[in-house]
Design an enzyme around this catalytic site. Structure first.
Site, short mmCIF file in Angstrom:
data_model
loop_
_atom_site.label_atom_id
_atom_site.label_comp_id
_atom_site.label_asym_id
_atom_site.label_seq_id
_atom_site.Cartn_x
_atom_site.Cartn_y
_atom_site.Cartn_z
N ASN A 175 -10.17 -0.48 0.20
CA ASN A 175 -8.71 -0.33 0.21
C ASN A 175 -8.17 -0.77 -1.15
OD1 ASN A 175 -5.96 -0.62 0.57
ND2 ASN A 175 -6.11 -1.62 2.57
N CYS A 212 0.81 -1.23 0.00
CA CYS A 212 0.00 0.00 0.00
C CYS A 212 0.84 1.27 0.00
CB CYS A 212 -0.94 0.01 1.20
SG CYS A 212 -1.97 -1.44 1.26
N HIS A 268 -3.48 7.04 3.03
CA HIS A 268 -3.88 5.76 2.44
C HIS A 268 -5.26 5.40 2.96
CE1 HIS A 268 -4.12 1.69 1.24
NE2 HIS A 268 -3.85 1.17 2.42
N1 ACO Z 1 -18.30 -9.63 9.05
C1 ACO Z 1 -18.72 -10.01 10.26
N2 ACO Z 1 -17.88 -10.42 11.23
C2 ACO Z 1 -16.57 -10.45 10.96
C3 ACO Z 1 -16.07 -10.08 9.70
C4 ACO Z 1 -17.00 -9.65 8.73
N3 ACO Z 1 -16.61 -9.24 7.49
N4 ACO Z 1 -14.73 -10.19 9.72
C5 ACO Z 1 -14.40 -10.62 10.95
N5 ACO Z 1 -15.51 -10.78 11.69
C6 ACO Z 1 -15.61 -11.24 13.08
C7 ACO Z 1 -14.41 -12.01 13.52
O1 ACO Z 1 -14.52 -13.37 13.15
C8 ACO Z 1 -14.46 -11.83 15.03
O2 ACO Z 1 -15.42 -12.72 15.56
P1 ACO Z 1 -15.14 -13.47 16.97
O3 ACO Z 1 -15.01 -12.36 17.98
O4 ACO Z 1 -16.34 -14.31 17.12
O5 ACO Z 1 -13.85 -14.23 16.77
C9 ACO Z 1 -15.00 -10.43 15.19
O6 ACO Z 1 -15.63 -10.09 13.93
C10 ACO Z 1 -13.96 -9.40 15.55
O7 ACO Z 1 -12.87 -9.57 14.64
P2 ACO Z 1 -11.62 -8.64 14.71
O8 ACO Z 1 -10.68 -9.01 13.61
O9 ACO Z 1 -11.07 -8.61 16.08
O10 ACO Z 1 -12.31 -7.23 14.38
P3 ACO Z 1 -11.68 -5.81 14.43
O11 ACO Z 1 -12.55 -4.96 15.28
O12 ACO Z 1 -10.23 -5.82 14.71
O13 ACO Z 1 -11.88 -5.31 12.92
C11 ACO Z 1 -10.63 -5.08 10.90
C12 ACO Z 1 -11.27 -6.03 11.88
C13 ACO Z 1 -11.69 -4.19 10.29
C14 ACO Z 1 -9.96 -5.89 9.80
C15 ACO Z 1 -9.60 -4.23 11.65
O14 ACO Z 1 -8.78 -5.01 12.44
C16 ACO Z 1 -8.76 -3.43 10.71
O15 ACO Z 1 -9.23 -2.54 10.03
N6 ACO Z 1 -7.45 -3.72 10.68
C17 ACO Z 1 -6.54 -3.04 9.81
C18 ACO Z 1 -6.67 -3.60 8.48
C19 ACO Z 1 -6.05 -2.74 7.49
O16 ACO Z 1 -6.32 -1.57 7.44
N7 ACO Z 1 -5.26 -3.34 6.66
C20 ACO Z 1 -4.72 -2.69 5.61
C21 ACO Z 1 -3.55 -1.86 6.00
S1 ACO Z 1 -2.25 -2.34 5.07
C22 ACO Z 1 -2.84 -2.35 3.57
O17 ACO Z 1 -3.58 -1.47 3.20
C23 ACO Z 1 -2.53 -3.52 2.73
#
Ligand code: ACO
Length: 331
Positions: free
Chosen positions: A288, A116, A258
């Site tokens: 993204n 990214c 980003h």
């Molecule tokens: N729909 C519903 N539930 C979901 C989904 C979905 N799409 N995805 C995950 N869940 C569930 C998980 O299974 C988990 O369930 P559990 O508690 O029963 O195990 C629950 O939701 C919480 O999951 P987390 O991963 O802890 O959720 P979080 O609040 O951390 O949000 C997210 C996840 C949105 C991916 C967040 O961590 C995030 O934005 N991280 C950064 C990602 C990012 O920006 N990456 C790119 C940067 S680098 C680049 O751009 C390549």
């Protein structure tokens, strides 16, 4: 403040036609919903490329628009730097396909792999080529077909990404002009590579029946850890770019981060002391798009008049590697 070596002469974007909303995931049988995706990320929809809309196709669309706005013909381009995590094929680069497509016969063309952060890396490389005297005019493109590398059965990643391309034409700055790239900053930390990666499909674990079965050639991400590193690193990068340009947060007219997640964007802006009304956000419409996200956002900001002559912009990125970087540009 240093005299800029390179300035942005034109921008463009190449976006695939098809829009996929959060509601459309239900049809794939995924256990997710609009509320979960929107609350956690701010994403409402993303564009998904067709087979014909290749990474090169999107790049060429963005590049042609940027070249037309810059008044630059294909024969004037000395270098094409294309950042992508989704090359159309593994050898040769997508940049040479783009060169052929544009007819930029004089250009040296190569891909940059920094996920990214790739467009910021690419801009910095192009600026360096100008500094060295080798290049007068460069085309810097971020082009990504993320839909080809995400696991459409993994709800925790596939809802986050989208496809698209953005481009900028860089030209040598005029003597005594204050318009152009005022500072750049880049960092990486490869000890964290496995927090966001594709385990298989490269030279170490080539494609095989087993790889296809265990789906290990698709993107895997440790979301929470990535989130924390993203905020920390993008905050650091904002500071470094401002220091480099000898500017303060209040000197910045627009922050173009980003576009991965609106919560990461808000946290970064808060740390950088840039109010949200000065932050460009389009993650709701594109998801993204990896290294395409900043040049797409920049192009929209220019088109809508949020970036005009004299605007000082701070661009900041974070991605797999991890890599991060930033840049202050005066338009
Ligand atoms: N729909 C519903 N539930 C979901 C989904 C979905 N799409 N995805 C995950 N869940 C569930 C998980 O299974 C988990 O369930 P559990 O508690 O029963 O195990 C629950 O939701 C919480 O999951 P987390 O991963 O802890 O959720 P979080 O609040 O951390 O949000 C997210 C996840 C949105 C991916 C967040 O961590 C995030 O934005 N991280 C950064 C990602 C990012 O920006 N990456 C790119 C940067 S680098 C680049 O751009 C390549």
């Amino acid at each position: 403040m240093k005299r800029p070596v390179a300035y942005v002469a034109g921008t463009g974007r190449g976006i695939p036609e098809r829009v996929m909303t959060n509601h459309d995931f239900a049809a794939l049988g995924l256990d997710t919903n609009h509320e979960w995706i929107f609350e956690r990320t701010g994403i409402v929809q993303r564009h998904i490329a067709s087979d014909a809309e290749t990474t090169c196709w999107m790049a060429a669309k963005a590049a042609r628009q940027a070249m037309s706005r810059a008044g630059v013909g294909p024969g004037e381009i000395d270098a094409i730097v294309l950042s992508t995590a989704t090359p159309d094929r593994l050898l040769p680069s997508t940049a040479v396909d783009l060169q052929a497509e544009l007819g930029a016969t004089r250009a040296a063309a190569f891909d940059v792999s920094a996920a990214c952060s790739g467009w910021i890396y690419g801009m910095t490389v192009a600026e360096g080529l100008m500094q060295s005297g080798v290049v007068e005019t460069a085309l810097v493109v971020g082009a990504e077909k993320m839909s080809a590398i995400v696991d459409w059965r993994d709800r925790s990643t596939c809802v986050l990404f989208g496809d698209g391309a953005g481009a900028a034409v860089l030209k040598r700055a005029r003597p005594n002009s204050s318009r152009g790239i005022l500072s750049t900053f880049m960092r990486s930390d490869g000890t964290l590579a496995e927090l966001l990666w594709r385990p298989s499909g490269g030279a170490t674990i080539p494609f095989s029946e087993r790889v296809l079965q265990d789906r290990s050639s698709f993107v895997r991400m440790a979301g929470r850890e990535t989130f924390k590193h993203a905020v920390r690193s993008m905050s650091e990068a904002c500071d470094r770019a401002l220091d480099g340009a000898k500017l303060r947060a209040e000197d910045i007219d627009i922050l173009i981060p980003h576009q991965a997640n609106v919560r990461i964007i808000e946290a970064t802006a808060k740390y950088a002391s840039v109010p949200m009304d000065k932050v460009y956000v389009n993650v709701d419409r594109y998801g993204n798009t990896s290294s395409a996200s900043i040049p797409i956002a920049l192009d929209e900001a220019m088109e809508s008049g949020r970036v005009t002559e004299g605007t000082t912009a701070l661009c900041v990125a974070f991605g797999a590697g991890f890599t991060w970087g930033s840049m202050v540009i005066r338009f």
